[in-house]
Design an enzyme around this catalytic site. Structure first.
Site, mmCIF file in Angstrom:
data_model
loop_
_atom_site.group_PDB
_atom_site.id
_atom_site.type_symbol
_atom_site.label_atom_id
_atom_site.label_comp_id
_atom_site.label_asym_id
_atom_site.label_seq_id
_atom_site.Cartn_x
_atom_site.Cartn_y
_atom_site.Cartn_z
ATOM 1 N N LYS A 265 0.831 -1.206 0.000
ATOM 2 C CA LYS A 265 0.000 0.000 0.000
ATOM 3 C C LYS A 265 0.870 1.262 0.000
ATOM 4 O O LYS A 265 0.522 2.266 -0.636
ATOM 5 C CB LYS A 265 -0.935 0.003 1.220
ATOM 6 C CG LYS A 265 -2.014 -1.080 1.179
ATOM 7 C CD LYS A 265 -3.012 -0.822 0.063
ATOM 8 C CE LYS A 265 -4.107 -1.876 0.013
ATOM 9 N NZ LYS A 265 -5.018 -1.815 1.174
ATOM 10 N N GLN A 296 -5.859 -1.606 6.995
ATOM 11 C CA GLN A 296 -6.719 -0.441 7.183
ATOM 12 C C GLN A 296 -7.018 -0.168 8.656
ATOM 13 O O GLN A 296 -8.086 0.334 9.000
ATOM 14 C CB GLN A 296 -8.007 -0.618 6.366
ATOM 15 C CG GLN A 296 -7.735 -0.625 4.869
ATOM 16 C CD GLN A 296 -8.946 -0.977 4.030
ATOM 17 O OE1 GLN A 296 -10.077 -0.965 4.514
ATOM 18 N NE2 GLN A 296 -8.717 -1.296 2.770
ATOM 19 N N CYS A 456 -24.425 -5.744 -27.820
ATOM 20 C CA CYS A 456 -24.889 -4.698 -26.907
ATOM 21 C C CYS A 456 -25.276 -3.501 -27.762
ATOM 22 O O CYS A 456 -25.014 -3.467 -28.964
ATOM 23 C CB CYS A 456 -23.826 -4.328 -25.871
ATOM 24 S SG CYS A 456 -22.386 -3.493 -26.559
#
Length: 482
Positions: A265, A296, A456
Site C-alpha cells: 500500500k 486499514q 450490446c
C-alpha cells in the site's frame, strides 16, 4: 418536451458570484452531454433553474436519464407549458390535465409565481383548488399529506403544470471542485468512493495498479468507463494503468511476510503521488474503510499516508461494508465488482495490524526503488473516451459482423433492464441473454462447438467482453453489430 432542472440547494447558499459560476457550469455540463447524445434539444439558464426543451419527445427518455445522473441537480420536473389568459383559464387547464387524477382522493394545489400578475400565489392555490373541489365531487381538499399534490408554476404569461418530479443526484456540478486521482481496483469500495467524489463536483481521474494481467485491466476499464459515462461524461478525464507486477515480485522476494501488505500500500501511494504530481492533482481517493482489512487499521493507515505529501481522501472511512455494497447496487457498479478478482489479499499470509515504522523502513531498505520509478515512468495514460477505440486496437482479431452466420448463436449481453426495455429478436436465429457481468462465469458452460456473437447497444461492452473471453482462451466469439 420540457424539463425544469432545480439545482441542489447548497448552490444557493453561496455568494452571488459563486452561485452564478456554479449554475453556469451546470448549464454547460448539461448542454455538453445532451449535445453529444441527442439532437435539437435546447438548454437555457433561468437564474434559479435550468430549462431543457425540445419541439419533439423523441429524446425524452435519454434526456431524463442524463438529467437524473448529472451532479449538482436536486430534482427534475417534467412539465407541460402553455399560455394563459387569466386565473380562470389556469383553473380550466389544470382541471383538464389533473381532474381525473384526484377522483376519489384527497388533494392540494401548490403554486409558485414569477412576474407581475393581478393575483398572488396563495390566491392562485385557493382559486384552482376550490374549483377542482367543486368540479370533482369525489375529491376532497387536504392540505396536510394529501394523496395527490398538484404543482403549478406561473412565469409571466406561461403556465407550467408539473407532470412528474424525479430526484436528482444532488451534490455540486462537475468541475466546480478540484480534480482528484482515484485508485481504482474495480471492487465495491473504489467504485463507490469514485462516485462520491464525482457527485461532489470533482473530475475523477482513474489510476489502476495492475496486478492481474490484461483480463484484470479490461474489467477495471469497464468500471471506470461506466462511472464516467453514467455520471461524469461532461468532463475530460484520464485512465492511468501502471504495471505493478515487477513491484509485487520485488516485495515477495525481499520483504518479510508480515509487512508485505502495508508496504504494498505504501508503494501504491508513492506511485500515485508521483503520477498526481505530474498531473498537477492535489488529492488521491481510495476506497479504504477503517478496520475492513489488516492494512486499514489506524496505525497502518498513518504509516501508509506518511510516504507521500499528496492529500489522501477516504470517503468511506466510517462506512459499513453492507452500506457500500448497497450504494454500489444503486449506482450500477455492483455487478462489475462481484466478478472482479481481488489480488491484494494474497500478498501476505500473516499481515501485521499494527506496523512499526522502524520495521517498515528496514524492510523497504531491501527494496530496489528504481523498479518503482520505472513502472511509474512506463505508466500508460489514456483518455477515457478512447477506451472503446483502444479495445479495438488491442484486439484486432475480434471479428465484427453485421449478419448472423449459419448455426451461430447471438448472446445479448445487455443488463436485464436494457433487455426488458428493448428485447432482441432475430428471425431464425437463437438469441440467448447472458448479462455482461455473468458472461465470464457462464460462457464456459456453453457448447464450445458453436460460434457466439456478442451484442450490446453501442458495441463497446461487447468488444471489451470479447477481448476478455479471448484472453481466457475462447476463440469462438465475435462482435455482432447489425
Amino acid at each position: 418536451m420540457k424539463f425544469i432542472v432545480k439545482p441542489h440547494p447548497e448552490i444557493f447558499v453561496k455568494s452571488e458570484s459563486v452561485r452564478k459560476r456554479f449554475t453556469k457550469i451546470l448549464e454547460c455540463n448539461i448542454r455538453n452531454i445532451v449535445k453529444s447524445r441527442t439532437e435539437s434539444v435546447a438548454v437555457f439558464n433561468r437564474r434559479d433553474h435550468i430549462e431543457v426543451t425540445s419541439e419533439s419527445d423523441e429524446f425524452h427518455a435519454e434526456v431524463l436519464e442524463i438529467l437524473t445522473h448529472t451532479p449538482g441537480i436536486r430534482h427534475v420536473l417534467e412539465v407541460k407549458q402553455t399560455e394563459f389568459k387569466d386565473l380562470h383559464d389556469i383553473y380550466e387547464q389544470v382541471l383538464e390535465l389533473s381532474g381525473s387524477l384526484i377522483e376519489g382522493k384527497t388533494f392540494a394545489v401548490r403554486a409558485k409565481r414569477r412576474g407581475k400578475h393581478d393575483f398572488t400565489s396563495i390566491e392562485l392555490e385557493r382559486y384552482v383548488g376550490g374549483g377542482l373541489n367543486q368540479a370533482v365531487e369525489s375529491a376532497r381538499v387536504k392540505l396536510s399529506k394529501p394523496d395527490v399534490t398538484i404543482n403549478v408554476e406561473v412565469t409571466n404569461d406561461r403556465l407550467n403544470q408539473v407532470l412528474a418530479s424525479h430526484k436528482g443526484l444532488g451534490g455540486f456540478p462537475l468541475g466546480t471542485q478540484e480534480d482528484v486521482l482515484s485508485l481504482i481496483s474495480g471492487g465495491f469500495d473504489s467504485g463507490v468512493s469514485s462516485y462520491l467524489h464525482i457527485k461532489r463536483g470533482s473530475k475523477v481521474h482513474y489510476c489502476f495498479f495492475n496486478l492481474g494481467g490484461p483480463a484484470h485491466e479490461i474489467g477495471v476499464k469497464q468500471v471506470s468507463h461506466y462511472l464516467w459515462n453514467k455520471y461524469g461524461s461532461s468532463a475530460k478525464v484520464r485512465f492511468i494503468s501502471v504495471d505493478f507486477e515487477p513491484v509485487v515480485a520485488e516485495i515477495l522476494e525481499k520483504v518479510d511476510d508480515g509487512q508485505m501488505g502495508v508496504i504494498l500500500k505504501r508503494m501504491f501511494m508513492r506511485a500515485a503521488g508521483m503520477i498526481a504530481q505530474k498531473m498537477k492533482i492535489e488529492a488521491l481517493v481510495t476506497g479504504e474503510a477503517l478496520g475492513q482489512v489488516s492494512s486499514q487499521t489506524l496505525t497502518n493507515l498513518r504509516h501508509i499516508d506518511n510516504v507521500t505529501d499528496t492529500l489522501i481522501l477516504r470517503p468511506l472511512i466510517n462506512w459499513d461494508k453492507e452500506d457500500i455494497v448497497n450504494l454500489a447496487r444503486e449506482i450500477g457498479t455492483e455487478d462489475f465488482a462481484k466478478t472482479m478478482p481481488e489480488y491484494c489479499g494474497v500478498i501476505s499470509k500473516k499481515p501485521t495490524v499494527k506496523a512499526v515504522k522502524g520495521k517498515l523502513e528496514a524492510e523497504e531498505q531491501k527494496f530496489d526503488f528504481s523498479i518503482l520509478e520505472q513502472v511509474v515512468q512506463d505508466a500508460r495514460m489514456t483518455d477515457i473516451r478512447d477506451i472503446a477505440k483502444e479495445s479495438k486496437q488491442a484486439a484486432p482479431e475480434v471479428e465484427q459482423v453485421q449478419a448472423v452466420e449459419e448455426h451461430a448463436i447471438v448472446l445479448d449481453i445487455r443488463s436485464p433492464e436494457e433487455e426488458d426495455d428493448n428485447s432482441l429478436e432475430i428471425d431464425g436465429v437463437e438469441v440467448k441473454h447472458i448479462p455482461f457481468y455473468k458472461l465470464g462465469t457462464q460462457f464456459g458452460d456453453l457448447d464450445q462447438a458453436k460460434t457466439y456473437l456478442l451484442y450490446c447497444d453501442r458495441g463497446v461492452m461487447s468488444r471489451l467482453q470479447a477481448l476478455y473471453l479471448q484472453e481466457q482462451g475462447f476463440n469462438n466469439v465475435k462482435v455482432y453489430r447489425p
